[in-house]
Design a protein around this motif. Structure first.
Motif, short mmCIF file in Angstrom:
data_model
loop_
_atom_site.label_atom_id
_atom_site.label_comp_id
_atom_site.label_asym_id
_atom_site.label_seq_id
_atom_site.Cartn_x
_atom_site.Cartn_y
_atom_site.Cartn_z
N PHE A 106 -4.00 9.05 -2.27
CA PHE A 106 -2.95 8.47 -1.45
C PHE A 106 -3.56 7.52 -0.43
N VAL A 107 -2.79 6.49 -0.06
CA VAL A 107 -3.23 5.52 0.94
C VAL A 107 -2.25 5.57 2.09
N ASN A 108 -2.78 5.50 3.32
CA ASN A 108 -1.94 5.55 4.51
C ASN A 108 -1.41 4.15 4.82
N ILE A 109 -0.25 3.84 4.31
CA ILE A 109 0.37 2.53 4.51
C ILE A 109 0.91 2.40 5.93
N LYS A 110 1.42 3.49 6.48
CA LYS A 110 2.01 3.45 7.83
C LYS A 110 0.96 3.02 8.86
N LYS A 111 -0.21 3.62 8.81
CA LYS A 111 -1.29 3.28 9.75
C LYS A 111 -1.69 1.82 9.59
N PHE A 112 -1.80 1.36 8.35
CA PHE A 112 -2.17 -0.02 8.07
C PHE A 112 -1.12 -0.98 8.64
N PHE A 113 0.15 -0.72 8.37
CA PHE A 113 1.22 -1.58 8.87
C PHE A 113 1.24 -1.59 10.40
N THR A 114 1.05 -0.44 11.02
CA THR A 114 1.06 -0.33 12.47
C THR A 114 -0.10 -1.10 13.09
#
Length: 155
Positions: A106-114
């Motif tokens: 899994f990849v943390n998209i939320k952290k990246f977008f933030t």
């Protein structure tokens, strides 16, 4: 925040649930009050707090996937080849946070977008890639990332 990073906030990975409970793979089909979500016709998730009462105890030890997406689904939604999340030599690979659950990456998209201040609405189309390969139009928002990469959000 966009709906994309929030997709799995209220779901558990079914593979982990069935493994921890020792139940058969199709058991979720018989749990009438347990909604499920299928991504890419490959990954199955069951909604949090809806497991049958005799199985609720397992929720305490399941992996929270809030903000995370399976790398195949994330690559499809971002219109990029999944190798960007898979190989250490890719320039953006280290910009993402990863988590393995039952052999699913899994990849943390939320952290990246933030971190990059990326704002995406529900019906937006998102394209991640090298700047020279992105398509720009008057209706898009461009976010410049590191190492000649960028994100274009089409509203």
């Amino acid at each position: 925040m966009s709906f994309l990073p929030s997709t799995l906030n209220s779901f558990w990975l079914w593979r982990e649930v069935s493994s921890k409970l020792g139940v058969s793979n199709p058991a979720y089909k018989y749990w009438k009050n347990t909604p499920n979500l299928k991504l890419n016709n490959k990954y199955l998730f069951v909604q949090k707090n809806t497991l049958p009462p005799k199985h609720e105890h397992v929720e305490k030890i399941l992996t929270d996937l809030s903000g995370f997406l399976p790398i195949k689904y994330a690559s499809d939604r971002l219109h990029v080849n999944e190798h960007i999340f898979s190989y250490d030599k890719m320039r953006l690979n280290k910009e993402f946070e990863y988590k393995f659950v039952e052999d699913v990456k899994f990849v943390n998209i939320k952290k990246f977008f933030t971190e990059f201040g990326i704002k995406v609405s529900k019906n937006s189309i998102i394209q991640l890639g090298k700047i020279k390969d992105l398509d720009f139009s008057a209706e898009c928002t461009f976010y410049n990332l590191k190492n000649d990469y960028g994100i274009v959000v089409y509203e």
